[in-house]
Every structure is written in C-alpha cells, then in structure tokens.
Write a protein that holds these residues in place. Structure first.
Motif, mmCIF file in Angstrom:
data_model
loop_
_atom_site.group_PDB
_atom_site.id
_atom_site.type_symbol
_atom_site.label_atom_id
_atom_site.label_comp_id
_atom_site.label_asym_id
_atom_site.label_seq_id
_atom_site.Cartn_x
_atom_site.Cartn_y
_atom_site.Cartn_z
ATOM 1 N N ASP A 29 16.301 -8.152 -1.799
ATOM 2 C CA ASP A 29 17.589 -7.495 -1.530
ATOM 3 C C ASP A 29 17.660 -6.134 -2.216
ATOM 4 O OD1 ASP A 29 18.394 -9.684 0.003
ATOM 5 O OD2 ASP A 29 19.479 -10.624 -1.661
ATOM 6 N N GLU A 30 17.096 -6.036 -3.422
ATOM 7 C CA GLU A 30 17.081 -4.757 -4.135
ATOM 8 C C GLU A 30 16.217 -3.736 -3.396
ATOM 9 O OE1 GLU A 30 15.929 -2.766 -8.422
ATOM 10 O OE2 GLU A 30 16.235 -4.937 -8.327
ATOM 11 N N ILE A 31 15.078 -4.159 -2.888
ATOM 12 C CA ILE A 31 14.229 -3.262 -2.111
ATOM 13 C C ILE A 31 14.999 -2.731 -0.906
ATOM 14 C CG2 ILE A 31 12.189 -3.143 -0.618
ATOM 15 C CD1 ILE A 31 10.870 -5.187 -2.582
ATOM 16 N N CYS A 32 15.674 -3.612 -0.213
ATOM 17 C CA CYS A 32 16.457 -3.191 0.958
ATOM 18 C C CYS A 32 17.505 -2.145 0.564
ATOM 19 C CB CYS A 32 17.118 -4.396 1.625
ATOM 20 S SG CYS A 32 15.944 -5.539 2.382
ATOM 21 N N LYS A 37 17.358 0.145 3.976
ATOM 22 C CA LYS A 37 16.843 -0.526 5.165
ATOM 23 C C LYS A 37 17.437 -1.923 5.236
ATOM 24 C CE LYS A 37 12.356 1.773 5.170
ATOM 25 N NZ LYS A 37 10.894 1.557 5.094
ATOM 26 N N SER A 38 17.552 -2.429 6.442
ATOM 27 C CA SER A 38 18.012 -3.807 6.613
ATOM 28 C C SER A 38 16.881 -4.766 6.281
ATOM 29 C CB SER A 38 18.461 -4.037 8.058
ATOM 30 O OG SER A 38 17.331 -4.008 8.925
ATOM 31 N N GLY A 39 17.244 -6.001 5.992
ATOM 32 C CA GLY A 39 16.239 -7.032 5.763
ATOM 33 C C GLY A 39 15.357 -7.212 6.983
ATOM 34 N N ARG A 40 15.947 -7.105 8.161
ATOM 35 C CA ARG A 40 15.189 -7.228 9.412
ATOM 36 C C ARG A 40 14.122 -6.136 9.504
ATOM 37 N NH1 ARG A 40 17.726 -8.121 15.337
ATOM 38 N NH2 ARG A 40 18.515 -9.899 14.197
ATOM 39 N N CYS A 43 11.345 -6.855 6.891
ATOM 40 C CA CYS A 43 10.538 -7.996 7.333
ATOM 41 C C CYS A 43 9.616 -7.605 8.481
ATOM 42 C CB CYS A 43 11.425 -9.165 7.735
ATOM 43 S SG CYS A 43 12.157 -10.024 6.326
ATOM 44 N N SER A 44 10.103 -6.804 9.399
ATOM 45 C CA SER A 44 9.264 -6.374 10.514
ATOM 46 C C SER A 44 8.125 -5.479 10.033
ATOM 47 C CB SER A 44 10.097 -5.662 11.575
ATOM 48 O OG SER A 44 10.971 -6.593 12.191
ATOM 49 N N GLU A 45 8.400 -4.599 9.069
ATOM 50 C CA GLU A 45 7.341 -3.759 8.498
ATOM 51 C C GLU A 45 6.272 -4.620 7.828
ATOM 52 O OE1 GLU A 45 9.387 -1.002 5.953
ATOM 53 O OE2 GLU A 45 10.190 0.125 7.655
ATOM 54 N N VAL A 46 6.713 -5.599 7.064
ATOM 55 C CA VAL A 46 5.768 -6.501 6.404
ATOM 56 C C VAL A 46 4.977 -7.287 7.447
ATOM 57 C CG1 VAL A 46 5.567 -8.538 4.899
ATOM 58 C CG2 VAL A 46 7.130 -6.678 4.285
#
Length: 79
Positions: A29-32, A37-40, A43-46
């Motif tokens: 959540d801190e990275i977001c 950026k959204s969590g979505r 997650c898509s980048e990862v």
C-alpha cells in the motif's frame, strides 16, 4: 491460525488471490501511495515481469526490491 491475509487483486484484467503477511500488505500500500499508482496497476506491472514461481512470490520480491532500492538511494545521499 495463519497470520497471512488474502486479497483479491487484478493482474492485467484477471482476478487472482494473493496471501501476504500484514506487514507486506502495508508495504504494498505504501508503494502504491509513493508511486501514485493503483494496486491494480502495480500488480499488472509485477505480473508482466519475467519470473520463476507464482505471482505471490513475484509480488514479495517486488516489494523487497523496491525498499532495497530506496535504502540504497538513502545510503548514496548520506555518503
């Protein structure tokens, strides 16, 4: 009883479940927040990265690498 927490996330339009420790969810959540950026999106980048193992493992490594890079930047600034 497991201390892992499950969240449903979207990776390139596909829903999947991820189980992480609460501290890792906090870090995610801190990275977001830091990256605006959204969590979505994160997650898509990862999910698009080449990796061995599953998505949950890749997300853990991403979180670790992110904060390692920040620590390295801080060390360079101090030196």
């Amino acid at each position: 009883m497991s201390s892992l927490r499950t969240r449903n996330v979207i990776v390139d339009g596909h829903r999947t479940s991820v189980r992480l420790e609460p501290a890792l969810w906090d870090a995610f959540d801190e990275i977001c927040r830091r990256e605006h950026k959204s969590g979505r999106t994160v997650c898509s980048e990862v999910g698009r990265r080449q990796r061995e193992g599953g998505f949950t493992s890749a997300l853990r490594v991403y979180i670790l690498d992110y904060f390692r890079a920040l620590a390295d930047e801080d060390r360079r600034r101090v030196a």
